[in-house]
Structures are given as C-alpha cells and as structure tokens.
Design a protein around this motif. Structure first.
Motif, PDB file in Angstrom:
ATOM      1  N   UNK A 157       0.896  -1.206   0.010  1.00  0.00           N
ATOM      2  CA  UNK A 157       0.267   0.215   0.103  1.00  0.00           C
ATOM      3  C   UNK A 157       0.901   1.260   0.173  1.00  0.00           C
ATOM      4  N   UNK A 158       1.860   1.389   0.263  1.00  0.00           N
ATOM      5  CA  UNK A 158       3.401   2.459   0.261  1.00  0.00           C
ATOM      6  C   UNK A 158       3.839   2.675  -0.559  1.00  0.00           C
ATOM      7  N   UNK A 159       4.278   3.382  -1.020  1.00  0.00           N
ATOM      8  CA  UNK A 159       5.075   4.022  -2.065  1.00  0.00           C
ATOM      9  C   UNK A 159       6.110   3.186  -2.355  1.00  0.00           C
ATOM     10  N   UNK A 160       6.255   2.573  -1.714  1.00  0.00           N
ATOM     11  CA  UNK A 160       8.069   1.757  -1.562  1.00  0.00           C
ATOM     12  C   UNK A 160       8.488   2.036   0.015  1.00  0.00           C
ATOM     13  N   UNK A 161       9.531   0.655   0.129  1.00  0.00           N
ATOM     14  CA  UNK A 161       9.792   1.183   1.235  1.00  0.00           C
ATOM     15  C   UNK A 161      11.098   2.440   1.347  1.00  0.00           C
ATOM     16  N   UNK A 162      11.587   3.086  -0.015  1.00  0.00           N
ATOM     17  CA  UNK A 162      11.965   3.851   1.122  1.00  0.00           C
ATOM     18  C   UNK A 162      11.184   5.232   1.926  1.00  0.00           C
TER      19      UNK A 162
END
Length: 213
Positions: A92-97
C-alpha cells in the motif's frame, strides 16, 4: 529455512507468484512492488525469502530487492504486525524508502494514510522503529542509493490532488519508485478509470500494462 529461491516463474497472481525450482513449485506471497519487478512468465527470477512457520503450514514471502526485505524484517518485530500485515503495508505504500522515511521522521499522521496502518499501529511503528529506520536509511545511502528528504522526494507518501484519487496517487508514486518518470506515470494513470472499488493491486497492474516500453 528457505532464504532464497531461484527458478522459473510459472504463474503470477495479484498477491503471489509460483516459482518452479528443480521441478517443485513454490507459492510465494509478495508485495505489489516485488510482483511488478518480476520478469514475464517463463523467465528465471531470484527472490529473497522469509519463511514463516505456523502449526498447520509453512508460508513463504518473497522480495525482489534487499531494501524491501530489510524493512519487512523491521516491521514484523512490531506487535500485531505479522508477515501478511507487513506485506500489505509494503504494497500500500509508495515503496520501502518512503515508508522508512515516514517512520524515521515519526510522521504517524501520514503513516495512517497507508492502507493497513491504523492509529495505534502507526504510533507503535514510530515508537519502536524510528531510530532503526534512521539507521536503515543511512545504510541505504552509504550503499549508493539516493535518499531524498520527504519534503522534496517524488517517491514520498502521496497527498491526493483534487482530481486524483488516493489509489491513483499511490500507483503513480509506486511507478516512480520502480524507475518510471513521474510525468509518464501521471499521464498513464490519469487515463485509467476512477473506480472507487478498485484496489491498489488492480490499478497497478493496469498501469504497468499501459506504461510505454
């Protein structure tokens, strides 16, 4: 314990992939980002694997990149965040960073905008992991990854525009995290139908199919 799988992709679903290794098919759960990074069916891939043992089954979770696996390992140390929940958060997030930046910045409000993270979980993530995520981001930067501050990064968590749904904003940022240029990602995503019932996974799949090769 299985730590890595290298084999041929024989099937791929919305939340998992089937990899054949030496004649044995392994079903591996993975985030949207990892699934999007995999080659076409029939190609050989290599995934880092987290093996989860339960009384009645063994579950495998796969990661195409080391950064996602390292953040996953931190997420599952938090109370009530199991492997399945961690994968949903990563999807669901934009990526791990971007997720690591929010935790490191103790931005619990923006964390709550990620599907699967409620108020209590966001507060626990911040309290338990903000220092570890700071260290993780420093390690990634030392390894050569460009870590842009959340105020200017294209791949930070989205603030939905007046004409774009939160899901579409999430997909644009996920595409940027995968290496696509933001204007190209916006152009493609804005042509997709705005279905309130659509999931991030389904819109992401449509966007990837429409992105110029």
């Amino acid at each position: 314990m299985i730590g890595n799988l290298r084999g041929r992709v024989i099937d791929r679903g919305v939340s998992n992939v089937l990899i054949e290794c030496a004649g044995v098919g392994y079903e591996v759960s993975a985030s949207t980002h990892t699934l999007a990074a995999l080659s076409e069916i029939g190609a050989e891939v290599s995934l880092r694997i987290f093996t989860h043992y339960l009384d009645h089954k063994i579950s495998l979770y796969g990661f195409a990149g080391v950064n996602e696996r390292e953040l996953f390992d931190l997420l599952v140390t938090v109370k009530n965040v199991g492997p399945s929940s961690a994968i949903k958060i990563l999807s669901a997030g934009a990526g791990p960073v971007a997720i690591a930046q929010l935790i490191a910045a103790q931005n619990s409000k923006e964390l709550q905008s990620i599907k699967g993270i409620g108020k209590k979980t966001s507060e626990m993530l911040v309290v338990e992991l903000h220092e570890k995520c700071e260290a993780l981001l420093m390690t990634w930067a030392a390894d050569g990854m460009t870590i842009v501050q959340p105020s200017t990064a294209e791949n930070t968590m989205p603030k939905a525009t007046s004409n774009r749904s939160p899901v579409h904003s999430d997909v644009i940022l996920a595409l940027v995290q995968l290496g696509y240029r933001k204007p190209a990602a916006e152009k493609v995503v804005d042509t997709l139908p705005d279905d309130p019932a659509a999931t991030l996974e389904s819109v992401m799949r449509q966007a990837l199919q429409a992105m110029p090769r």
